[in-house]
Write a protein that holds these residues in place. Structure first.
Motif, mmCIF file in Angstrom:
data_model
loop_
_atom_site.group_PDB
_atom_site.id
_atom_site.type_symbol
_atom_site.label_atom_id
_atom_site.label_comp_id
_atom_site.label_asym_id
_atom_site.label_seq_id
_atom_site.Cartn_x
_atom_site.Cartn_y
_atom_site.Cartn_z
ATOM 1 N N ALA A 20 -1.734 -19.263 -1.592
ATOM 2 C CA ALA A 20 -0.625 -18.808 -2.428
ATOM 3 C C ALA A 20 -1.007 -17.525 -3.158
ATOM 4 C CB ALA A 20 -0.220 -19.894 -3.415
ATOM 5 N N GLU A 21 -2.263 -17.438 -3.616
ATOM 6 C CA GLU A 21 -2.707 -16.224 -4.296
ATOM 7 C C GLU A 21 -2.725 -15.047 -3.325
ATOM 8 O OE1 GLU A 21 -6.429 -16.978 -6.158
ATOM 9 O OE2 GLU A 21 -5.603 -18.497 -7.491
ATOM 10 N N GLU A 22 -3.191 -15.273 -2.106
ATOM 11 C CA GLU A 22 -3.202 -14.204 -1.124
ATOM 12 C C GLU A 22 -1.789 -13.736 -0.807
ATOM 13 O OE1 GLU A 22 -5.723 -12.492 0.331
ATOM 14 O OE2 GLU A 22 -6.962 -13.514 -1.140
ATOM 15 N N TYR A 23 -0.858 -14.678 -0.632
ATOM 16 C CA TYR A 23 0.527 -14.300 -0.357
ATOM 17 C C TYR A 23 1.108 -13.537 -1.530
ATOM 18 C CZ TYR A 23 5.386 -14.449 0.946
ATOM 19 O OH TYR A 23 6.668 -14.089 1.241
ATOM 20 N N GLY A 24 0.710 -13.897 -2.739
ATOM 21 C CA GLY A 24 1.197 -13.202 -3.922
ATOM 22 C C GLY A 24 0.794 -11.748 -3.957
ATOM 23 N N LYS A 25 -0.250 -11.402 -3.212
ATOM 24 C CA LYS A 25 -0.690 -10.012 -3.186
ATOM 25 C C LYS A 25 0.177 -9.148 -2.285
ATOM 26 C CE LYS A 25 -5.454 -10.895 -4.371
ATOM 27 N NZ LYS A 25 -6.846 -10.765 -3.977
ATOM 28 N N VAL A 26 1.061 -9.756 -1.503
ATOM 29 C CA VAL A 26 1.928 -8.971 -0.621
ATOM 30 C C VAL A 26 2.851 -8.092 -1.453
ATOM 31 C CG1 VAL A 26 3.773 -9.093 1.083
ATOM 32 C CG2 VAL A 26 1.819 -10.612 1.260
ATOM 33 N N LEU A 27 3.426 -8.656 -2.486
ATOM 34 C CA LEU A 27 4.324 -7.898 -3.357
ATOM 35 C C LEU A 27 3.811 -7.956 -4.792
ATOM 36 C CD1 LEU A 27 7.729 -9.162 -1.979
ATOM 37 C CD2 LEU A 27 6.639 -6.997 -1.534
ATOM 38 N N PRO A 28 3.533 -6.828 -5.403
ATOM 39 C CA PRO A 28 3.009 -6.849 -6.765
ATOM 40 C C PRO A 28 4.098 -7.180 -7.779
ATOM 41 C CG PRO A 28 3.354 -4.607 -6.057
ATOM 42 C CD PRO A 28 3.657 -5.478 -4.872
ATOM 43 N N ASP A 29 3.695 -7.883 -8.847
ATOM 44 C CA ASP A 29 4.631 -8.181 -9.929
ATOM 45 C C ASP A 29 4.736 -7.011 -10.897
ATOM 46 O OD1 ASP A 29 5.176 -10.724 -8.967
ATOM 47 O OD2 ASP A 29 3.468 -11.586 -10.013
ATOM 48 N N ALA A 30 3.630 -6.328 -11.101
ATOM 49 C CA ALA A 30 3.612 -5.220 -12.057
ATOM 50 C C ALA A 30 4.300 -3.990 -11.466
ATOM 51 C CB ALA A 30 2.166 -4.878 -12.405
ATOM 52 N N ALA A 31 4.777 -3.154 -12.350
ATOM 53 C CA ALA A 31 5.408 -1.906 -11.912
ATOM 54 C C ALA A 31 4.340 -1.000 -11.297
ATOM 55 C CB ALA A 31 6.062 -1.214 -13.103
ATOM 56 N N LEU A 32 4.705 -0.299 -10.257
ATOM 57 C CA LEU A 32 3.779 0.596 -9.569
ATOM 58 C C LEU A 32 3.788 1.971 -10.221
ATOM 59 C CD1 LEU A 32 4.821 -0.421 -5.994
ATOM 60 C CD2 LEU A 32 2.579 -0.822 -6.988
ATOM 61 N N ALA A 33 2.644 2.631 -10.151
ATOM 62 C CA ALA A 33 2.554 3.995 -10.661
ATOM 63 C C ALA A 33 3.271 4.937 -9.700
ATOM 64 C CB ALA A 33 1.083 4.389 -10.796
ATOM 65 N N GLU A 34 3.363 6.180 -10.098
ATOM 66 C CA GLU A 34 3.974 7.193 -9.239
ATOM 67 C C GLU A 34 3.184 7.300 -7.938
ATOM 68 O OE1 GLU A 34 6.792 9.153 -9.681
ATOM 69 O OE2 GLU A 34 7.122 7.686 -11.266
ATOM 70 N N PRO A 35 3.851 7.654 -6.840
ATOM 71 C CA PRO A 35 3.146 7.792 -5.568
ATOM 72 C C PRO A 35 2.063 8.859 -5.632
ATOM 73 C CG PRO A 35 5.525 7.822 -5.228
ATOM 74 C CD PRO A 35 5.294 7.875 -6.712
ATOM 75 N N LEU A 36 0.939 8.587 -4.970
ATOM 76 C CA LEU A 36 -0.134 9.563 -4.879
ATOM 77 C C LEU A 36 0.259 10.686 -3.926
ATOM 78 C CD1 LEU A 36 -3.024 6.960 -4.528
ATOM 79 C CD2 LEU A 36 -2.360 8.198 -6.596
ATOM 80 N N VAL A 37 0.896 10.324 -2.816
ATOM 81 C CA VAL A 37 1.401 11.261 -1.811
ATOM 82 C C VAL A 37 2.708 10.685 -1.296
ATOM 83 C CG1 VAL A 37 0.951 12.374 0.415
ATOM 84 C CG2 VAL A 37 -0.954 11.855 -1.098
ATOM 85 N N GLN A 38 3.673 11.534 -1.003
ATOM 86 C CA GLN A 38 4.905 11.049 -0.389
ATOM 87 C C GLN A 38 5.448 12.081 0.586
ATOM 88 O OE1 GLN A 38 7.550 10.163 -3.628
ATOM 89 N NE2 GLN A 38 8.622 12.083 -3.436
ATOM 90 N N SER A 39 6.181 11.571 1.571
ATOM 91 C CA SER A 39 6.776 12.447 2.579
ATOM 92 C C SER A 39 8.098 12.987 2.067
ATOM 93 C CB SER A 39 7.018 11.656 3.868
ATOM 94 O OG SER A 39 8.077 10.723 3.675
ATOM 95 N N ALA A 40 8.652 13.913 2.803
ATOM 96 C CA ALA A 40 10.036 14.309 2.574
ATOM 97 C C ALA A 40 10.920 13.190 3.130
ATOM 98 C CB ALA A 40 10.326 15.627 3.275
ATOM 99 N N ALA A 41 12.188 13.221 2.860
ATOM 100 C CA ALA A 41 13.104 12.193 3.371
ATOM 101 C C ALA A 41 13.380 12.437 4.851
ATOM 102 C CB ALA A 41 14.402 12.210 2.584
ATOM 103 N N ASN A 42 13.486 11.339 5.612
ATOM 104 C CA ASN A 42 13.842 11.477 7.027
ATOM 105 C C ASN A 42 15.363 11.539 7.160
ATOM 106 O OD1 ASN A 42 14.739 8.835 6.778
ATOM 107 N ND2 ASN A 42 13.394 8.008 8.345
ATOM 108 N N ALA A 43 15.891 11.460 8.364
ATOM 109 C CA ALA A 43 17.329 11.572 8.600
ATOM 110 C C ALA A 43 18.113 10.457 7.912
ATOM 111 C CB ALA A 43 17.615 11.561 10.099
ATOM 112 N N ASP A 44 17.482 9.297 7.722
ATOM 113 C CA ASP A 44 18.141 8.166 7.052
ATOM 114 C C ASP A 44 17.947 8.184 5.543
ATOM 115 O OD1 ASP A 44 18.901 7.227 9.561
ATOM 116 O OD2 ASP A 44 17.063 6.034 9.766
ATOM 117 N N GLY A 45 17.215 9.151 5.025
ATOM 118 C CA GLY A 45 16.961 9.237 3.590
ATOM 119 C C GLY A 45 15.763 8.415 3.134
ATOM 120 N N ALA A 46 14.979 7.877 4.057
ATOM 121 C CA ALA A 46 13.811 7.075 3.707
ATOM 122 C C ALA A 46 12.603 7.975 3.457
ATOM 123 C CB ALA A 46 13.500 6.078 4.811
ATOM 124 N N VAL A 47 11.733 7.541 2.556
ATOM 125 C CA VAL A 47 10.534 8.278 2.183
ATOM 126 C C VAL A 47 9.336 7.341 2.344
ATOM 127 C CG1 VAL A 47 9.334 9.414 0.265
ATOM 128 C CG2 VAL A 47 11.792 9.713 0.546
#
Length: 169
Positions: A20-47
């Motif tokens: 259960a603890e390992e599965y809990g690591k799949v999605l964090p409960d705490a808010a994430l910091a700003e991205p270290l690196v990110q792409s531009a948006a693709n044709a669908d608007g995903a980053v």
């Protein structure tokens, strides 16, 4: 006999708590910091974002859709070191609507990894990616995307052109 049965039962409880603890690591409960690196948006608007997760003390790739919903990317059986980590990945480029590349360029090492988004997922909030190709050069190269291909150049000469599998079909 009862002591043995209780020991076995205790072991299964211990294993299920750890799972259960390992599965809990799949999605964090705490808010994430700003991205270290990110792409531009693709044709669908995903980053695609490279984020640091404090709960596992590591960096992860995530796909943020145009509606703001974030899916953590994972791949099975990683082999070798790849530049999708903090301090190494410098740029993330979309090559096709479902393929992207993580690249880095240093003075003595340049690396790349091509990923393709896959339709299957094992857990809610995640998305599977296939690692199509990875490699490195023992010198600095310049990366660019030309007509959906990842191109490595040095001193104005093309060293490599990689076409994603999704574009080659």
């Amino acid at each position: 006999m009862n002591h043995c049965l209780l020991s076995v039962l205790g072991f299964f409880c211990f294993v299920s708590v750890n799972a259960a603890e390992e599965y809990g690591k799949v999605l964090p409960d705490a808010a994430l910091a700003e991205p270290l690196v990110q792409s531009a948006a693709n044709a669908d608007g995903a980053v695609v974002e490279l984020l640091h997760r404090a709960d596992i003390q590591d960096a992860v790739l995530a796909l943020r859709r145009s509606d703001g919903h974030r899916l953590f990317l994972y791949h099975r059986n990683p082999v070798g070191k790849f530049p999708a980590q903090p301090g190494v990945t410098r740029h993330i480029y979309w090559l096709t609507p479902d393929s992207f590349a993580c690249v880095c360029s240093g003075r003595r090492l340049s690396g790349y990894v091509l990923y393709q988004l896959a339709p299957d997922d094992d857990a809610p909030g995640t998305l599977h990616v296939w690692k199509e190709n990875e490699g490195s050069f023992t010198f600095r190269v310049d990366w660019q995307v030309v007509e959906g291909n990842l191109v490595a150049t040095r001193y104005g000469k093309t060293l490599m052109v990689l076409t994603p599998l999704s574009a080659a079909q």
